[in-house]
Design a protein around this motif. Sequence first.
Motif, short mmCIF file in Angstrom:
data_model
loop_
_atom_site.label_atom_id
_atom_site.label_comp_id
_atom_site.label_asym_id
_atom_site.label_seq_id
_atom_site.Cartn_x
_atom_site.Cartn_y
_atom_site.Cartn_z
N ARG A 1 -6.21 0.95 7.82
CA ARG A 1 -5.93 0.60 6.42
C ARG A 1 -5.82 -0.92 6.24
NH1 ARG A 1 -5.44 4.83 3.30
NH2 ARG A 1 -4.60 3.67 1.53
N GLY B 1 -0.77 -1.37 8.48
CA GLY B 1 -1.65 -0.23 8.20
C GLY B 1 -2.64 0.02 9.32
N GLU C 1 -6.85 -1.95 2.59
CA GLU C 1 -5.93 -1.43 1.56
C GLU C 1 -4.58 -2.16 1.65
OE1 GLU C 1 -7.68 0.35 3.65
OE2 GLU C 1 -8.76 1.92 2.56
N HIS C 2 -4.10 -2.35 2.88
CA HIS C 2 -2.82 -3.01 3.09
C HIS C 2 -2.87 -4.45 2.56
CE1 HIS C 2 0.79 -4.45 5.08
NE2 HIS C 2 0.12 -5.18 5.95
N ASP D 1 0.85 -1.20 0.00
CA ASP D 1 0.00 0.00 0.00
C ASP D 1 0.89 1.25 0.00
OD1 ASP D 1 -1.82 2.01 0.44
OD2 ASP D 1 -2.47 1.30 2.41
#
Length: 289
Positions: A178, A174, A181-182, A135
């Motif tokens: 996150r 993250g 996303e990570h 990410d």
Amino acid sequence: MQYEGTVYRPPSEARSLIVQVTVGCAHNTCTFCTMYKDKKFKIRPLADILADFDEAAMLYGGHIRRIFLADGDALIVKTEMLIQILTYIWEKFPNLERVTAYGTTQDILHKSEEELMQLKAAGLDMVYMGIESGDPQVLKDVKKGVTREEMIEAGRKLKRCGILCSATLISGLGGRQRLREHAVASASLISAIKPDYVGFLTLMIDPQAPVYSKIVSGELELLNPEDVVEEMKLFLQNVDSEGTVFRSNHASNYVILKGTLNEDIPSMLAYLRQVEEQGKYREERWRRF
Ligand code: SF4
């Protein structure tokens, strides 16, 4: 043998002879990492390195099968000197089977393909890359110092030059903020490199780490075991890296997972569901850096 400070190694180098080629890490700014914060980076003199190998050969000689060149980024050393070291140790240890080292993305990109091929020919078999996350936002937040694109190029470059690539990711890097996303971006980064090995650690924070203040303030929320499993499931559902050996067997992990991508993804996902149902996580007191 001369060791300076604490020496770190990947889990798979537990039985290797470890010799410091460098002391510390030249980058040393990652906010989650305290491994080398107490060491001033330096490349050891060649004579000292070779003297360590002489001593190890005298003590353990024919028993040495694997050698790991420490510390944080041994690949930063000039190619010429690395070739001298590699040539020396392959002559010195008659039963040697494998030589490996940590290498940062910067180290790999700074070397030409010709240099990497020379290192492979001299006996450097594998490089461990600390990818940490795919990410871009997480990489920026933790001050990794390289972009996702540079990591992909570095991993592919190793493979083009015949050097095995072992990539490491960090669960929870993250935070809860996150998680998705990570996981998804790390899966797509691994799919782009298709490394020979990929391993997961789970974020554990030393209060000395620069990122600690973000945890105290709540800006970065650590994952609990259930979150880590959720993140791992997302990773496995999104990764496509046929033949990559997958390991999540570090002492920091809540769940031990092993398999080969992509064929073992269904069984690993089934195991994670079972772990969730039974709440079978490694206890906090048994987790280690
Ligand atoms: S994570 Fe790796 S590159 Fe970053 S400071 Fe630690 S040893 Fe250096």
